[in-house]
Write a protein that holds these residues in place. Sequence first.
Motif, PDB file in Angstrom:
ATOM      1  N   ASN A  60      36.716   2.165  84.554  1.00 53.22           N
ATOM      2  CA  ASN A  60      36.769   1.169  83.697  1.00 53.22           C
ATOM      3  C   ASN A  60      37.464   1.720  82.628  1.00 53.22           C
ATOM      4  O   ASN A  60      38.335   0.806  81.717  1.00 53.22           O
ATOM      5  N   SER A  61      37.085   3.173  82.509  1.00 57.07           N
ATOM      6  CA  SER A  61      37.832   3.453  80.650  1.00 57.07           C
ATOM      7  C   SER A  61      37.648   4.878  81.041  1.00 57.07           C
ATOM      8  O   SER A  61      36.785   5.819  81.475  1.00 57.07           O
ATOM      9  N   ARG A  62      38.543   5.573  80.400  1.00 58.24           N
ATOM     10  CA  ARG A  62      38.186   7.073  80.093  1.00 58.24           C
ATOM     11  C   ARG A  62      38.981   7.764  78.805  1.00 58.24           C
ATOM     12  O   ARG A  62      39.880   6.839  77.761  1.00 58.24           O
ATOM     13  N   ILE A  63      38.968   8.639  77.773  1.00 53.74           N
ATOM     14  CA  ILE A  63      38.634   9.292  76.772  1.00 53.74           C
ATOM     15  C   ILE A  63      38.561  10.274  76.818  1.00 53.74           C
ATOM     16  O   ILE A  63      38.466  11.529  77.448  1.00 53.74           O
TER      17      ILE A  63
ATOM     18  N   GLU B 134      35.635   9.488  81.868  1.00 58.62           N
ATOM     19  CA  GLU B 134      35.685   8.255  83.110  1.00 58.62           C
ATOM     20  C   GLU B 134      34.490   7.804  83.018  1.00 58.62           C
ATOM     21  O   GLU B 134      33.384   8.777  83.451  1.00 58.62           O
TER      22      GLU B 134
ATOM     23  N   ALA C 290      33.895   5.547  75.646  1.00 59.93           N
ATOM     24  CA  ALA C 290      34.203   4.997  76.237  1.00 59.93           C
ATOM     25  C   ALA C 290      33.140   4.305  76.636  1.00 59.93           C
ATOM     26  O   ALA C 290      34.033   3.199  78.174  1.00 59.93           O
TER      27      ALA C 290
ATOM     28  N   CYS D  24      34.131   1.066  75.110  1.00 60.50           N
ATOM     29  CA  CYS D  24      35.411   0.609  75.835  1.00 60.50           C
ATOM     30  C   CYS D  24      35.377  -0.215  76.898  1.00 60.50           C
ATOM     31  O   CYS D  24      36.194  -0.926  77.744  1.00 60.50           O
ATOM     32  N   ALA D  25      34.729   0.179  78.004  1.00 61.70           N
ATOM     33  CA  ALA D  25      34.241  -0.514  79.335  1.00 61.70           C
ATOM     34  C   ALA D  25      33.282  -1.549  79.170  1.00 61.70           C
ATOM     35  O   ALA D  25      33.672  -2.561  80.453  1.00 61.70           O
TER      36      ALA D  25
ATOM     37  N   GLU E 279      34.365  -2.978  77.134  1.00 56.74           N
ATOM     38  CA  GLU E 279      34.425  -4.295  76.414  1.00 56.74           C
ATOM     39  C   GLU E 279      34.092  -4.632  75.133  1.00 56.74           C
ATOM     40  O   GLU E 279      34.520  -5.846  74.823  1.00 56.74           O
TER      41      GLU E 279
ATOM     42  N   TYR F 214      40.140  -0.686  74.152  1.00 56.18           N
ATOM     43  CA  TYR F 214      40.781   0.352  75.033  1.00 56.18           C
ATOM     44  C   TYR F 214      42.034   0.962  74.802  1.00 56.18           C
ATOM     45  O   TYR F 214      41.984   2.340  74.316  1.00 56.18           O
ATOM     46  N   GLU F 215      42.998   0.293  74.411  1.00 53.45           N
ATOM     47  CA  GLU F 215      44.428   1.121  74.013  1.00 53.45           C
ATOM     48  C   GLU F 215      44.029   1.603  72.674  1.00 53.45           C
ATOM     49  O   GLU F 215      44.884   2.539  72.140  1.00 53.45           O
TER      50      GLU F 215
ATOM     51  N   ALA G 107      42.373   4.749  72.596  1.00 52.77           N
ATOM     52  CA  ALA G 107      42.764   6.013  73.226  1.00 52.77           C
ATOM     53  C   ALA G 107      43.918   6.671  72.889  1.00 52.77           C
ATOM     54  O   ALA G 107      44.558   8.121  73.366  1.00 52.77           O
TER      55      ALA G 107
END
Length: 499
Positions: A3-6, A22, A88, A91-92, A94, A98-99, A102
């Motif tokens: 879903n997201s990663r940092i 992640e 993270a 961001c997952a 929402e 995320y953009e 990141a």
Amino acid sequence: MINSRIRSFAFAGIEARPVWVEVQISSGLPAFLIVGLPDKAVAEARERVRASLTSMGMALPAKRIVINLVPADIPKEGSHFDLPIALALLCAMEVLPYEEVARFAALGELSLDGRLNPVAGVLSASIEASALSLGLICPAMQAQEALCGGDIAILGAPTLLALINHFTGLQALTPPVFSEMEPVPADKPLPDLSEIKGMETGRRALEIAAAGGHSILLSGPPGAGKSMLAARLPSLLPDLTQRESLDVSRIYSAAGLLKDGRPVRRPPFRDPHHSATLPALVGGGNKARPGEISLADHGVLFLDELPEFSRSALEALRQPLETGRVSIARAALHVTYPARFQLIAAMNPCRCGYLGDASKECRKAPRCGEDYMARLSGPLLDRIDIHVAMQPFVPLDYLSGPSGESSAPVAQRVAIARQRQYARQDGVKNAQATLEQMPVTDAAQTLAQKVATRFRFSARGYTRMLRVARTIADLAGETEIQSPHIAEAATFRLRSGQD
């Protein structure tokens, strides 16, 4: 599906290794799992993150949440993973775009109320983030420290809520501005050389050692002024150069000892007790932390009562004295720390301390002196540039003698000599100079060879004598090493017991 990663970092010594944090949120029984070789502090992050979100009126979804720390074969240690895990997750969920997030790497420890607490290694993380062309999110009180790592975007946030407001456009965080801060003020003024009367040989040796960064051993009876002389070495040393300051600050940052995010400006002075263990002196322990020799990088390591240190700890100094670094090897870890320290040591000639004084020495003399010196190996003593035999203290001479020269003019001469070395040797002190960097006259070369042959110096001993002579020449403003410089350097090279 991820879903997201940092980006964040795992630390190996002073090096920061990039790590992906992640997050996957999927259907299933509610769970919060962290995988990827986390230690106890990282595993406990789920409770700190959950409590931080709860304090802001938010809750994790009642789903299966998996946090994966990539690469999975590198051990992850420390509470600094709290912040990247929280970001993270947001961001997952929402909550955050995320953009935007990141574009940054992150590290920081969360309190239960969402505040960001300081963590170790921010300076190294900033340097690595700059190499990855990323910005860095860190606790607000460490923003100045992060700015020292490179020209990158820094977000210093006091709380997790402040970060949420920043990325959602509710309230922007003010970017930190680098300010040339003053050094951390000392707790008390440095001891001054003017407080020392007499001891001309010791004072001269200390000036030479300060100018060239040479190691020095002071030997003499109790009360001869060895520790008093050694304590005044910091007052003779110039400030660290910009490069040296960054090197030392990285070590202190990794050890969590950088005060208020201020870079280290003055050469460190470390004086561990003789009961210090091998890991405390050279580094090690469960997390392979830097030892005293690394904390004294570009500074001074003072070992009082040298023979009272454990034999294993002293022998471990031999390699760092030669190479300027120490490698700590463990089954699952291999870490290398810088250790370019200037050793100054003090010792008594024997256990009772009065060897050579017929009125005070014990009945075991001279055997007691031989046994005491046997605690120090020949290879270790061979790595010490300057040896000084201190004379017994005479109270009447001390009280009636004039005050010695103060530290200020001596420090000025030392600074000028250092400038000559740096210009000639591209920033290298004489203590690390090569033979090619030390021009010597033919007469001085002949004298040096005669001295080395007469007293059977090793190749290392011969080189170190020339290095001391080069420093004496720099203090005198000479471009080449001459015979008087060799003669004086030879007197400091000879150890007690050499004919």
